[in-house]
Write an enzyme that holds these catalytic residues in place. Structure first.
Site, PDB file in Angstrom:
ATOM      1  CB  CYS A 105      -0.973  -0.023   1.182  1.00 18.35           C
ATOM      2  SG  CYS A 105      -0.195  -0.012   2.813  1.00 18.35           S
ATOM      3  CB  CYS A 162      -3.831   1.491   7.093  1.00 12.95           C
ATOM      4  SG  CYS A 162      -3.612   2.958   8.121  1.00 12.95           S
ATOM      5  NE  ARG A 163      -4.534   1.540   1.773  1.00 17.26           N
ATOM      6  CZ  ARG A 163      -4.282   2.281   0.710  1.00 17.26           C
ATOM      7  NH1 ARG A 163      -5.091   2.198  -0.339  1.00 17.26           N
ATOM      8  NH2 ARG A 163      -3.241   3.087   0.665  1.00 17.26           N
ATOM      9  CB  SER A 164       0.231  -3.512   2.772  1.00 19.79           C
ATOM     10  OG  SER A 164       1.067  -2.617   3.465  1.00 19.79           O
ATOM     11  CG  ASP A 221      -5.488   5.826   2.281  1.00 19.27           C
ATOM     12  OD1 ASP A 221      -5.526   5.477   3.475  1.00 19.27           O
ATOM     13  OD2 ASP A 221      -4.634   6.603   1.824  1.00 19.27           O
ATOM     14  CG  ASN A 268       4.288  -1.810   5.271  1.00 21.26           C
ATOM     15  OD1 ASN A 268       5.414  -2.111   5.692  1.00 21.26           O
ATOM     16  ND2 ASN A 268       3.336  -2.687   5.182  1.00 21.26           N
TER      17      ASN A 268
HETATM   18  P1  4NP Z   1      -1.848   2.721   4.155  1.00 24.58           P
HETATM   19  O1  4NP Z   1      -2.547   4.057   4.729  1.00 24.58           O
HETATM   20  O2  4NP Z   1      -1.291   3.111   2.797  1.00 24.58           O
HETATM   21  O3  4NP Z   1      -2.988   1.764   4.042  1.00 24.58           O
HETATM   22  O4  4NP Z   1      -0.805   2.307   5.143  1.00 24.58           O
HETATM   23  C1  4NP Z   1      -1.924   5.293   4.778  1.00 24.58           C
HETATM   24  C2  4NP Z   1      -1.011   5.570   5.761  1.00 24.58           C
HETATM   25  C3  4NP Z   1      -0.423   6.823   5.821  1.00 24.58           C
HETATM   26  C4  4NP Z   1      -0.736   7.777   4.875  1.00 24.58           C
HETATM   27  C5  4NP Z   1      -1.651   7.498   3.886  1.00 24.58           C
HETATM   28  C6  4NP Z   1      -2.246   6.238   3.822  1.00 24.58           C
HETATM   29  N1  4NP Z   1      -0.148   9.048   4.940  1.00 24.58           N
HETATM   30  O5  4NP Z   1      -0.461   9.906   4.101  1.00 24.58           O
HETATM   31  O6  4NP Z   1       0.674   9.315   5.837  1.00 24.58           O
END
Ligand code: 4NP
Length: 168
Positions: free
Chosen positions: A17, A22-24, A135, A20
């Protein structure tokens, strides 16, 4: 470079993602739980990574961890960034959304690397073509529940596909 299992017997899978956190990590933990349940732990090497280095070394997001914990799933590990070398380490690279997919395809060194990359939701039987794992980072709790449910459906479909592809 981390040496993975015997490439003849292990299937090396990475979920990717943006951050790294939340989703992945959610997809990684959900897929690992499915693999364990099917007695295939020694046949898979499973990791996750971010296309960005925004959260390098950070633990999974507390909201993702709490959502997973409520379903008996433990989010482990610390954020790492997907590198060019990772195209050699992994057999399958699962992108959470279209932006991650484009980023991975742009970084892939050759056609063989590009062929390893797919959208995770291409394995979700309820998803339209091109669907994302949305997201959840800037949204409310429902977004984290959605991510968990999507990952459960998509990872189940992914495992069926990989068992067939690899004769497991
Ligand atoms: P992830 O979520 O890609 O699922 O881990 C996010 C985590 C942080 C951010 C965006 C999405 N950020 O902009 O900091």
């Amino acid at each position: 470079m981390v040496l993975l299992g015997n490439p003849d017997t292990m299937v090396n899978v990475c979920f990717v993602c943006l951050g790294n956190i939340c989703r992945s990590p959610t997809a990684e933990a959900v897929f690992r739980a499915l693999v364990e349940r099917e007695g295939l732990t020694d046949r898979f090497h499973i990791e996750s990574a971010g296309t960005s280095g925004y959260h390098l070394g950070a633990a999974p997001d507390r909201r993702s961890a709490a959502t997973a914990r409520a379903r008996g799933i433990h989010l482990a590990g610390h954020a790492q960034q997907f590198t060019a070398e990772d195209f050699e380490r992994f057999d399958h690279v699962l992108a959470m959304d279209g932006s991650n997919l484009e980023e991975l395809l742009a970084r892939a060194p050759d056609a063989a690397a590009r062929a390893k990359v797919a959208l995770l939701r291409s394995f979700d039987p309820t998803a339209s073509p091109g669907a994302d794992v949305p997201d959840p980072y800037y949204g409310g709790p429902r977004g984290f529940e959605d991510v968990l449910e999507i990952c459960e459906r998509a990872c189940a479909g992914l495992l069926v596909a990989l068992r067939t592809q690899h004769g497991l």
